[in-house]
Design a protein around this motif. Structure first.
Motif, PDB file in Angstrom:
ATOM      1  N   ASP A  17      45.511  56.888  12.683  1.00 55.59           N
ATOM      2  CA  ASP A  17      45.179  56.570  11.293  1.00 55.59           C
ATOM      3  C   ASP A  17      43.815  55.890  11.181  1.00 55.59           C
ATOM      4  O   ASP A  17      42.994  56.247  10.330  1.00 55.59           O
ATOM      5  CB  ASP A  17      46.253  55.665  10.676  1.00 55.59           C
ATOM      6  CG  ASP A  17      47.566  56.393  10.445  1.00 55.59           C
ATOM      7  OD1 ASP A  17      47.578  57.630  10.550  1.00 55.59           O
ATOM      8  OD2 ASP A  17      48.582  55.719  10.171  1.00 55.59           O
ATOM      9  N   ILE A  18      43.578  54.903  12.039  1.00 54.58           N
ATOM     10  CA  ILE A  18      42.323  54.147  11.944  1.00 54.58           C
ATOM     11  C   ILE A  18      41.139  54.973  12.429  1.00 54.58           C
ATOM     12  O   ILE A  18      40.069  54.950  11.804  1.00 54.58           O
ATOM     13  CB  ILE A  18      42.440  52.814  12.708  1.00 54.58           C
ATOM     14  CG1 ILE A  18      43.395  51.881  11.953  1.00 54.58           C
ATOM     15  CG2 ILE A  18      41.065  52.156  12.879  1.00 54.58           C
ATOM     16  CD1 ILE A  18      43.612  50.544  12.583  1.00 54.58           C
ATOM     17  N   LEU A  19      41.303  55.716  13.501  1.00 59.69           N
ATOM     18  CA  LEU A  19      40.201  56.544  14.000  1.00 59.69           C
ATOM     19  C   LEU A  19      39.821  57.607  12.985  1.00 59.69           C
ATOM     20  O   LEU A  19      38.644  57.949  12.832  1.00 59.69           O
ATOM     21  CB  LEU A  19      40.567  57.173  15.346  1.00 59.69           C
ATOM     22  CG  LEU A  19      40.750  56.188  16.508  1.00 59.69           C
ATOM     23  CD1 LEU A  19      41.127  56.930  17.781  1.00 59.69           C
ATOM     24  CD2 LEU A  19      39.488  55.356  16.732  1.00 59.69           C
ATOM     25  N   LYS A  20      40.804  58.116  12.262  1.00 62.57           N
ATOM     26  CA  LYS A  20      40.531  59.103  11.209  1.00 62.57           C
ATOM     27  C   LYS A  20      39.658  58.484  10.116  1.00 62.57           C
ATOM     28  O   LYS A  20      38.704  59.108   9.641  1.00 62.57           O
ATOM     29  CB  LYS A  20      41.854  59.603  10.619  1.00 62.57           C
ATOM     30  CG  LYS A  20      41.702  60.733   9.616  1.00 62.57           C
ATOM     31  CD  LYS A  20      43.069  61.200   9.129  1.00 62.57           C
ATOM     32  CE  LYS A  20      42.933  62.312   8.089  1.00 62.57           C
ATOM     33  NZ  LYS A  20      44.260  62.749   7.586  1.00 62.57           N
ATOM     34  N   GLN A  21      39.981  57.254   9.720  1.00 54.76           N
ATOM     35  CA  GLN A  21      39.184  56.558   8.711  1.00 54.76           C
ATOM     36  C   GLN A  21      37.778  56.270   9.226  1.00 54.76           C
ATOM     37  O   GLN A  21      36.798  56.400   8.495  1.00 54.76           O
ATOM     38  CB  GLN A  21      39.844  55.230   8.334  1.00 54.76           C
ATOM     39  CG  GLN A  21      41.137  55.356   7.554  1.00 54.76           C
ATOM     40  CD  GLN A  21      41.689  53.987   7.190  1.00 54.76           C
ATOM     41  OE1 GLN A  21      41.124  53.294   6.353  1.00 54.76           O
ATOM     42  NE2 GLN A  21      42.765  53.593   7.845  1.00 54.76           N
ATOM     43  N   ARG A  22      37.700  55.901  10.486  1.00 55.55           N
ATOM     44  CA  ARG A  22      36.419  55.489  11.052  1.00 55.55           C
ATOM     45  C   ARG A  22      35.442  56.648  11.197  1.00 55.55           C
ATOM     46  O   ARG A  22      34.232  56.482  11.014  1.00 55.55           O
ATOM     47  CB  ARG A  22      36.664  54.833  12.424  1.00 55.55           C
ATOM     48  CG  ARG A  22      35.801  53.638  12.680  1.00 55.55           C
ATOM     49  CD  ARG A  22      36.227  52.859  13.884  1.00 55.55           C
ATOM     50  NE  ARG A  22      36.258  53.629  15.117  1.00 55.55           N
ATOM     51  CZ  ARG A  22      36.578  53.123  16.304  1.00 55.55           C
ATOM     52  NH1 ARG A  22      36.902  51.846  16.393  1.00 55.55           N
ATOM     53  NH2 ARG A  22      36.598  53.862  17.381  1.00 55.55           N
ATOM     54  N   ARG A  23      35.981  57.812  11.511  1.00 52.07           N
ATOM     55  CA  ARG A  23      35.121  58.979  11.774  1.00 52.07           C
ATOM     56  C   ARG A  23      34.339  59.440  10.549  1.00 52.07           C
ATOM     57  O   ARG A  23      33.318  60.104  10.695  1.00 52.07           O
ATOM     58  CB  ARG A  23      35.955  60.138  12.332  1.00 52.07           C
ATOM     59  CG  ARG A  23      36.230  60.032  13.821  1.00 52.07           C
ATOM     60  CD  ARG A  23      36.773  61.343  14.372  1.00 52.07           C
ATOM     61  NE  ARG A  23      38.121  61.609  13.910  1.00 52.07           N
ATOM     62  CZ  ARG A  23      39.222  61.265  14.562  1.00 52.07           C
ATOM     63  NH1 ARG A  23      39.131  60.618  15.718  1.00 52.07           N
ATOM     64  NH2 ARG A  23      40.420  61.546  14.081  1.00 52.07           N
ATOM     65  N   PRO A 131      34.937  46.029  21.678  1.00 48.88           N
ATOM     66  CA  PRO A 131      35.310  47.069  20.705  1.00 48.88           C
ATOM     67  C   PRO A 131      36.821  47.081  20.516  1.00 48.88           C
ATOM     68  O   PRO A 131      37.566  46.643  21.397  1.00 48.88           O
ATOM     69  CB  PRO A 131      34.833  48.360  21.375  1.00 48.88           C
ATOM     70  CG  PRO A 131      34.869  48.066  22.840  1.00 48.88           C
ATOM     71  CD  PRO A 131      34.542  46.606  22.975  1.00 48.88           C
ATOM     72  N   LEU A 132      37.264  47.567  19.370  1.00 51.99           N
ATOM     73  CA  LEU A 132      38.708  47.619  19.135  1.00 51.99           C
ATOM     74  C   LEU A 132      39.048  48.680  18.111  1.00 51.99           C
ATOM     75  O   LEU A 132      38.195  49.137  17.358  1.00 51.99           O
ATOM     76  CB  LEU A 132      39.219  46.239  18.683  1.00 51.99           C
ATOM     77  CG  LEU A 132      38.606  45.626  17.413  1.00 51.99           C
ATOM     78  CD1 LEU A 132      39.356  46.046  16.163  1.00 51.99           C
ATOM     79  CD2 LEU A 132      38.606  44.103  17.525  1.00 51.99           C
ATOM     80  N   VAL A 133      40.321  49.066  18.108  1.00 50.10           N
ATOM     81  CA  VAL A 133      40.827  50.002  17.107  1.00 50.10           C
ATOM     82  C   VAL A 133      41.506  49.237  15.981  1.00 50.10           C
ATOM     83  O   VAL A 133      41.339  49.548  14.808  1.00 50.10           O
ATOM     84  CB  VAL A 133      41.810  51.014  17.740  1.00 50.10           C
ATOM     85  CG1 VAL A 133      42.455  51.888  16.667  1.00 50.10           C
ATOM     86  CG2 VAL A 133      41.087  51.880  18.765  1.00 50.10           C
ATOM     87  N   ASP A 168      36.822  45.921   7.992  1.00 52.45           N
ATOM     88  CA  ASP A 168      37.931  45.200   7.369  1.00 52.45           C
ATOM     89  C   ASP A 168      39.238  45.990   7.408  1.00 52.45           C
ATOM     90  O   ASP A 168      40.316  45.412   7.561  1.00 52.45           O
ATOM     91  CB  ASP A 168      37.575  44.854   5.918  1.00 52.45           C
ATOM     92  CG  ASP A 168      36.427  43.855   5.845  1.00 52.45           C
ATOM     93  OD1 ASP A 168      36.667  42.667   6.111  1.00 52.45           O
ATOM     94  OD2 ASP A 168      35.291  44.260   5.552  1.00 52.45           O
ATOM     95  N   PHE A 169      39.155  47.312   7.281  1.00 58.12           N
ATOM     96  CA  PHE A 169      40.387  48.111   7.255  1.00 58.12           C
ATOM     97  C   PHE A 169      41.077  48.181   8.615  1.00 58.12           C
ATOM     98  O   PHE A 169      42.203  48.667   8.725  1.00 58.12           O
ATOM     99  CB  PHE A 169      40.123  49.533   6.717  1.00 58.12           C
ATOM    100  CG  PHE A 169      39.242  50.391   7.582  1.00 58.12           C
ATOM    101  CD1 PHE A 169      39.745  51.025   8.716  1.00 58.12           C
ATOM    102  CD2 PHE A 169      37.917  50.615   7.238  1.00 58.12           C
ATOM    103  CE1 PHE A 169      38.945  51.827   9.507  1.00 58.12           C
ATOM    104  CE2 PHE A 169      37.110  51.433   8.017  1.00 58.12           C
ATOM    105  CZ  PHE A 169      37.618  52.040   9.160  1.00 58.12           C
ATOM    106  N   GLN A 170      40.434  47.681   9.661  1.00 56.44           N
ATOM    107  CA  GLN A 170      41.050  47.684  10.982  1.00 56.44           C
ATOM    108  C   GLN A 170      41.999  46.498  11.191  1.00 56.44           C
ATOM    109  O   GLN A 170      42.680  46.420  12.214  1.00 56.44           O
ATOM    110  CB  GLN A 170      39.963  47.715  12.066  1.00 56.44           C
ATOM    111  CG  GLN A 170      39.235  49.049  12.112  1.00 56.44           C
ATOM    112  CD  GLN A 170      38.107  49.068  13.126  1.00 56.44           C
ATOM    113  OE1 GLN A 170      36.940  48.882  12.789  1.00 56.44           O
ATOM    114  NE2 GLN A 170      38.436  49.307  14.380  1.00 56.44           N
TER     115      GLN A 170
END
Length: 201
Positions: A17-23, A131-133, A168-170
């Motif tokens: 979910d987070i990687l999708k937002q980040r990309r 770094p973090l997810v 912030d969304f992480q």
């Protein structure tokens, strides 16, 4: 065993979910977020004197570390991670100066050259930008799952400041943790500076 399996699946879902937002974050937004991180570090009491600071080269929609690394090159001693492909989960830090070459590894991440004379012992590192997810308000961190940072963070001194950088969304309600996970002392987002474990006077 069922609990562990559920935990593992939950972590996988969070990562997806987070990687999708980040990309999909525009490059200019990523760079601006990086500038905001630097503003916090410039005013951070811990960094008022010269330190040996580990950072990394951002990739995959992460907050741009270009502004951060420029600041560290100017004000501190910058060191960068190098993944040892011969040892599972093994990573070292090497000193990096302006003009030094960066080489793309098998994960398509840029790394410094692994010259033995530039290798920095973990106990000499004053701070690590991690770094973090995902993270939570207790300082728990979820990474990419390779365990590189969790292994490294066990080798540094107790005084070494561990700082995560994230959008912030992480921030999530609760990061599912395992026994080997290493918590962070602080996390800096573009809008907030979280301090979980104060390591300066």
């Amino acid at each position: 065993m069922a609990e562990y399996r559920g935990n593992k699946e939950f972590r996988k879902k969070i990562r997806q979910d987070i990687l999708k937002q980040r990309r999909v974050i525009p490059v200019e937004d990523s760079f601006q977020a990086g500038l905001n991180i630097v503003k916090v570090l410039r005013g951070h009491e811990f960094f008022s004197s010269k330190k040996i600071v580990a950072s990394y080269i951002s990739t995959g929609g992460e907050i741009s570390t270009a502004p951060l690394n420029d600041y560290l090159l100017d004000a501190h001693d910058l060191i960068l991670p190098y993944i040892n492909i011969n040892v599972k989960g093994s990573m070292d830090f090497y000193s990096f100066k302006k003009g030094d070459p960066l080489i793309e590894n098998r994960f398509h991440i840029l790394e410094p050259e692994n010259k033995q004379e530039n290798l920095i012992r973990p106990d000499l590192i004053d701070a690590i930008v991690v770094p973090l997810v995902a993270f939570d308000k207790r300082g728990n961190r979820m990474g990419m799952g390779g365990g590189f940072y969790d292994r490294m963070l066990k080798k540094v001194s107790a005084e070494c400041l561990l700082i995560g950088v994230a959008y912030d969304f992480q921030l999530i309600e609760n990061v599912p943790t395992e026994s080997w996970d290493m918590p962070l002392d602080e996390v800096i987002t573009p809008t907030t500076h979280f301090v979980f474990n104060k390591k300066w006077p």
